[in-house]
Motif scaffolding. Structure first.
Motif, short mmCIF file in Angstrom:
data_model
loop_
_atom_site.label_atom_id
_atom_site.label_comp_id
_atom_site.label_asym_id
_atom_site.label_seq_id
_atom_site.Cartn_x
_atom_site.Cartn_y
_atom_site.Cartn_z
N PHE A 148 0.82 -1.21 0.00
CA PHE A 148 0.00 0.00 0.00
C PHE A 148 0.85 1.27 0.00
CE2 PHE A 148 -3.23 -3.01 1.58
CZ PHE A 148 -4.16 -2.82 0.58
N ILE A 149 1.99 1.23 0.66
CA ILE A 149 2.88 2.39 0.64
C ILE A 149 3.45 2.59 -0.77
CG2 ILE A 149 5.12 3.24 1.45
CD1 ILE A 149 4.40 2.04 4.20
N ALA A 150 3.87 1.51 -1.42
CA ALA A 150 4.41 1.61 -2.78
C ALA A 150 3.33 2.08 -3.75
CB ALA A 150 4.97 0.26 -3.22
N ARG A 151 2.12 1.61 -3.58
CA ARG A 151 1.02 2.01 -4.46
C ARG A 151 0.74 3.51 -4.32
NH1 ARG A 151 -4.75 2.13 -3.92
NH2 ARG A 151 -5.74 1.81 -5.93
N LYS A 152 0.69 3.99 -3.09
CA LYS A 152 0.45 5.41 -2.85
C LYS A 152 1.59 6.26 -3.42
CE LYS A 152 -1.05 8.70 0.58
NZ LYS A 152 -1.99 9.35 -0.30
N TYR A 153 2.82 5.79 -3.26
CA TYR A 153 3.97 6.51 -3.80
C TYR A 153 3.87 6.63 -5.32
CZ TYR A 153 8.71 7.49 -5.30
OH TYR A 153 9.79 8.03 -5.93
N MET A 154 3.54 5.54 -5.98
CA MET A 154 3.44 5.56 -7.44
C MET A 154 2.29 6.44 -7.93
SD MET A 154 5.94 4.16 -8.84
CE MET A 154 5.34 4.20 -10.52
#
Length: 75
Positions: free
Chosen positions: A23-29
């Motif tokens: 979820f952190i990687a998704r939000k970052y992207m």
């Protein structure tokens, strides 16, 4: 009995870390793509002019269609 609890806690922690990382990687992207959108017609026109080509609307439409088709094939 204490070894089984250690293993259960380790597995649960691993799963929580994977989910949180996703979820952190998704939000970052999502934020990155919002700040740096993919190439559009104006960017393509500027790029062609920098390369010494005179871009016609037909050529720009053709290149945009080709890029969109390529993105669809990746999905």
């Amino acid at each position: 009995m204490s070894i089984t609890w250690v293993i259960v806690i380790a597995v649960l922690t691993l799963l929580a870390g994977v989910a949180l990382g996703f979820f952190i990687a998704r939000k970052y992207m999502m934020n990155y793509l919002k700040k740096n959108p993919p190439i559009n017609e104006q960017m393509l026109r500027t790029l062609m002019m920098q390369m010494g080509q005179k871009p016609s609307q037909k050529k720009i439409n053709q290149m945009m269609r080709a890029m969109n088709d390529q993105q669809q094939q990746k999905k």
